[in-house]
Write an enzyme that holds these catalytic residues in place. Structure first.
Site, PDB file in Angstrom:
ATOM      1  N   ASP A 203      32.559  -3.387  49.137  1.00  0.00           N
ATOM      2  CA  ASP A 203      31.132  -3.438  48.808  1.00  0.00           C
ATOM      3  C   ASP A 203      30.314  -3.393  50.097  1.00  0.00           C
ATOM      4  OD1 ASP A 203      32.398  -6.078  49.164  1.00  0.00           O
ATOM      5  OD2 ASP A 203      30.386  -6.887  48.894  1.00  0.00           O
TER       6      ASP A 203
ATOM      7  N   ASN B 121      38.405 -13.472  52.407  1.00  0.00           N
ATOM      8  CA  ASN B 121      38.426 -13.765  53.843  1.00  0.00           C
ATOM      9  C   ASN B 121      39.833 -13.847  54.437  1.00  0.00           C
ATOM     10  OD1 ASN B 121      39.153 -16.149  52.670  1.00  0.00           O
ATOM     11  ND2 ASN B 121      37.611 -17.406  53.682  1.00  0.00           N
TER      12      ASN B 121
END
Length: 196
Positions: free
Chosen positions: A100, A75
């Site tokens: 992903d 993040n």
């Protein structure tokens, strides 16, 4: 200028979380990809504090390309990406972010430019830090657990052997189009990758 080719990819960012606990998880598929590229092209990742990540330089068909693995946790990926791209003056159109993708089955890999973050925290932070979203993405399918409440545990878990093998086959396909990407031949790369 009309007829000008698209700029080549100069930086490939693999998204993932640092540390052995995360190495084999679905969320680290981006790390898997750049690790494979480094191995194939004889590069070695070295940690670099000023870029908040591990950096590797490879030469593909005579063209230099950088590989970057942020060490900031997913993040905060934008901190690493923006520091590196500013330092080397790499435009968004010269950058590929491998990540992903929940909305595609394992083994499916897609290339696209621009778009939103679709809830992916790594992409969200890069868009925010880079001040734009026009970078290329390599979307690596990992499938969806079927329930939004299970997503966090799912992406931070290991894929089944069958899914892992499928993901690796997809990475093989993506690896094969790298020479097209560093040459700026995006349509050719997409045709090869999406034509399956």
């Amino acid at each position: 200028m009309s007829g000008q080719a698209d700029p080549p990819i100069r930086l490939i960012v693999g998204l993932g979380n640092p540390g052995a606990d995360y190495a084999a998880t679905r969320h680290n598929a981006g790390f898997w990809f750049v690790d494979r590229l480094a191995e194939r092209y004889g590069g070695v990742f070295r940690s670099d504090a000023k870029f908040h990540g591990a950096v590797c330089r490879v030469v593909v068909d005579g063209r230099e390309c950088w590989l970057l693995k942020p060490s900031t946790f997913m993040n905060r990926s934008g901190q690493s990406v923006s520091a590196f791209s500013r330092y080397y003056k790499i435009d968004q159109g010269e950058m590929l972010v491998a990540h992903d993708e929940l909305d595609m089955a394992p083994g499916v890999v897609r290339l696209k430019r621009g778009g939103g973050h679709a809830g992916h925290n790594g992409l969200r932070d890069i868009i925010k830090a880079a001040g734009g979203r026009e970078f290329w993405r390599l979307r690596i399918g990992i499938d969806h657990p079927g329930d939004a409440r299970q997503v966090v545990n799912y992406v931070l878990g290991r894929p089944s052997r069958q899914d892992e093998e499928a993901i690796i086959r997809g990475l093989d396909d993506a690896e094969r189009v790298l020479p097209d990407l560093v040459a700026g031949e995006y349509q050719k790369a997409m045709n090869r990758l999406h034509g399956g």
